[in-house]
Design a protein around this motif. Structure first.
Motif, short mmCIF file in Angstrom:
data_model
loop_
_atom_site.label_atom_id
_atom_site.label_comp_id
_atom_site.label_asym_id
_atom_site.label_seq_id
_atom_site.Cartn_x
_atom_site.Cartn_y
_atom_site.Cartn_z
N LEU A 11 -84.55 63.50 -17.78
CA LEU A 11 -84.83 64.00 -18.94
C LEU A 11 -83.64 64.16 -19.69
CD1 LEU A 11 -86.33 65.24 -21.61
CD2 LEU A 11 -86.53 66.78 -20.41
N VAL A 12 -82.73 65.20 -18.67
CA VAL A 12 -81.33 65.53 -19.60
C VAL A 12 -80.00 64.38 -18.73
CG1 VAL A 12 -79.10 67.17 -18.41
CG2 VAL A 12 -81.54 67.62 -18.91
N GLY A 13 -80.69 63.32 -18.57
CA GLY A 13 -79.90 62.19 -17.88
C GLY A 13 -79.92 61.76 -19.50
N SER A 14 -80.83 61.29 -20.17
CA SER A 14 -81.56 60.57 -20.83
C SER A 14 -80.79 60.85 -22.54
CB SER A 14 -83.36 60.09 -20.86
OG SER A 14 -83.49 61.23 -21.74
N TRP A 15 -81.01 62.50 -22.35
CA TRP A 15 -80.34 63.40 -23.19
C TRP A 15 -78.77 62.45 -23.53
CZ3 TRP A 15 -82.27 68.53 -23.33
CH2 TRP A 15 -83.50 68.46 -23.16
N GLU A 16 -77.86 63.21 -22.13
CA GLU A 16 -76.31 62.35 -22.55
C GLU A 16 -76.14 61.25 -22.80
OE1 GLU A 16 -74.96 66.16 -18.81
OE2 GLU A 16 -75.63 64.25 -18.11
N ALA A 17 -76.90 60.32 -22.16
CA ALA A 17 -76.82 59.22 -22.65
C ALA A 17 -76.83 58.88 -24.20
CB ALA A 17 -77.58 58.04 -21.48
N LEU A 18 -78.21 59.61 -24.71
CA LEU A 18 -78.45 59.25 -26.17
C LEU A 18 -77.45 60.31 -27.07
CD1 LEU A 18 -81.76 60.01 -25.55
CD2 LEU A 18 -81.58 58.13 -26.84
N ALA A 19 -76.18 60.55 -26.72
CA ALA A 19 -75.13 61.53 -26.59
C ALA A 19 -74.23 61.23 -27.09
CB ALA A 19 -75.03 63.14 -26.21
N ALA A 20 -74.01 59.68 -25.87
CA ALA A 20 -72.46 59.15 -25.59
C ALA A 20 -71.78 58.66 -26.97
CB ALA A 20 -72.62 58.59 -24.68
N PRO A 21 -72.94 57.59 -28.27
CA PRO A 21 -72.89 57.05 -29.19
C PRO A 21 -72.18 58.53 -30.50
CG PRO A 21 -74.28 55.91 -28.42
CD PRO A 21 -74.22 57.31 -27.50
N HIS A 22 -72.29 59.05 -29.97
CA HIS A 22 -72.24 60.06 -31.78
C HIS A 22 -71.12 61.42 -30.78
CE1 HIS A 22 -75.67 57.95 -32.85
NE2 HIS A 22 -75.93 58.17 -31.32
N ALA A 23 -69.68 61.09 -31.72
CA ALA A 23 -68.68 62.56 -31.63
C ALA A 23 -68.66 63.55 -31.49
CB ALA A 23 -67.69 61.61 -33.05
N ASP A 24 -70.13 63.64 -32.57
CA ASP A 24 -71.38 65.03 -33.12
C ASP A 24 -71.63 65.59 -32.12
OD1 ASP A 24 -72.51 63.53 -33.66
OD2 ASP A 24 -73.61 64.83 -35.90
N ALA A 25 -72.72 64.52 -31.43
CA ALA A 25 -73.19 64.82 -30.16
C ALA A 25 -73.28 65.72 -28.89
CB ALA A 25 -74.21 64.06 -30.13
N SER A 26 -74.09 66.31 -28.38
CA SER A 26 -73.33 67.13 -27.08
C SER A 26 -74.14 67.38 -25.98
CB SER A 26 -72.18 68.22 -27.34
OG SER A 26 -72.76 69.40 -28.14
N VAL A 27 -74.08 67.53 -25.11
CA VAL A 27 -75.26 67.91 -23.92
C VAL A 27 -74.77 69.64 -22.85
CG1 VAL A 27 -77.43 67.82 -22.37
CG2 VAL A 27 -76.64 66.04 -24.07
N VAL A 28 -75.90 70.67 -23.77
CA VAL A 28 -74.97 71.35 -22.62
C VAL A 28 -75.44 72.02 -21.78
CG1 VAL A 28 -73.98 73.98 -22.72
CG2 VAL A 28 -73.68 72.56 -25.22
N ARG A 29 -74.73 72.11 -20.30
CA ARG A 29 -76.46 72.73 -19.19
C ARG A 29 -75.01 73.95 -19.17
NH1 ARG A 29 -77.84 67.50 -15.65
NH2 ARG A 29 -77.12 66.46 -15.97
N GLY A 30 -75.86 74.88 -19.31
CA GLY A 30 -75.68 76.75 -18.97
C GLY A 30 -75.77 77.07 -17.90
N GLU A 31 -76.42 78.05 -17.89
CA GLU A 31 -76.35 79.56 -16.85
C GLU A 31 -77.97 79.35 -17.24
OE1 GLU A 31 -76.62 81.07 -13.11
OE2 GLU A 31 -75.27 79.91 -14.23
N GLY A 32 -78.80 78.72 -16.75
CA GLY A 32 -80.92 79.02 -17.13
C GLY A 32 -81.16 78.02 -18.32
N PHE A 33 -79.96 76.95 -18.90
CA PHE A 33 -80.94 76.71 -19.90
C PHE A 33 -79.82 75.54 -20.31
CE2 PHE A 33 -76.76 78.39 -22.17
CZ PHE A 33 -76.33 77.08 -22.92
N VAL A 34 -80.90 74.20 -20.76
CA VAL A 34 -79.92 72.77 -21.07
C VAL A 34 -80.23 72.82 -22.36
CG1 VAL A 34 -79.29 70.27 -20.89
CG2 VAL A 34 -80.24 72.06 -18.46
#
Length: 224
Positions: A11-34
């Motif tokens: 799931l998280v990998g798919s979010w990162e792939a979807l974010a890749a083409p968009h300069a304003d998008a990001s996926v943050v892997r934090g302590e205890g959350f994504v």
């Protein structure tokens, strides 16, 4: 890696792939959350709460007034969200399928393999920019462009998403045919598993194709 952890990585990998083409998008892997942040595509602004103590970090990352949902997968995180005044929204079902045991499919119907992503946008109603330029994305559609599905590779898994059928073509088996063809292509391409997130209504469709539940998501929204 257990089944839910494998699903979560997909799931998280798919979010990162979807974010890749968009300069304003990001996926943050934090302590205890994504947290997935898509300012131009709020439908994908979702965060996973893995540790109740991380809830303030999620809220701070989106900012006041932002539209997003937080997902819990256990009682402790659900209690934290309820205690903070969040309200329950829909429930969804994380599911996985072992492609190595995929049954041969003698006829998956007339399905277009590697369809133009714009076809998916047209069927699902999402912004076409959301599904263009995504690394590794493969789109599948019924011949008449009534039903579709998308595969996004994440390691040895493919994440299945954007499964939809236009209202006038439902209950004709089109989604099943598209899904079967997509899974067959993934299996023949050497992928070991497939992961997806189902609504309770669609769960029987996926179960019939070999997917099994690996947990449960409760989605939460801020109190308005």
């Amino acid at each position: 890696m257990d089944a839910f952890a494998g699903y979560l990585a997909s799931l998280v990998g798919s979010w990162e792939a979807l974010a890749a083409p968009h300069a304003d998008a990001s996926v943050v892997r934090g302590e205890g959350f994504v947290a997935a942040r898509f300012p131009s595509h709020p439908v994908l602004c979702n965060a996973i709460l893995l540790d109740p103590a991380a809830l303030p970090s999620i809220a701070g990352g989106y900012g006041a007034g932002a539209s997003y949902a937080v997902w819990s997968a256990d009682d402790a995180t659900a209690a934290a969200l309820a205690g903070a005044g969040w309200r329950r929204d829909e429930t969804t079902v994380p599911m996985r399928c072992d492609l190595r045991g995929l049954r041969p499919d003698p006829g998956a119907g007339d399905v277009t393999v590697d369809a133009d992503p714009g076809v998916v946008a047209g069927i699902t109603g999402v912004d076409e920019a959301l599904v263009r330029g995504v690394p590794g994305l493969r789109a599948f559609a019924s011949a008449g462009r009534e039903s579709c599905a998308v595969l996004i590779p994440v390691g040895t898994d493919v994440n299945v998403s954007f499964v939809a059928t236009v209202p006038g073509a439902r209950r004709r088996g089109l989604a099943r045919s598209v899904l079967r063809r997509a899974l067959r292509e993934a299996a023949e391409g050497g992928f070991a598993t497939a992961s997806l997130q189902s609504t309770p209504m669609a769960e029987p469709l996926y179960a019939a194709e070999g997917f099994v539940p690996v947990g449960a998501w409760q989605e939460w929204l801020p109190r308005s």
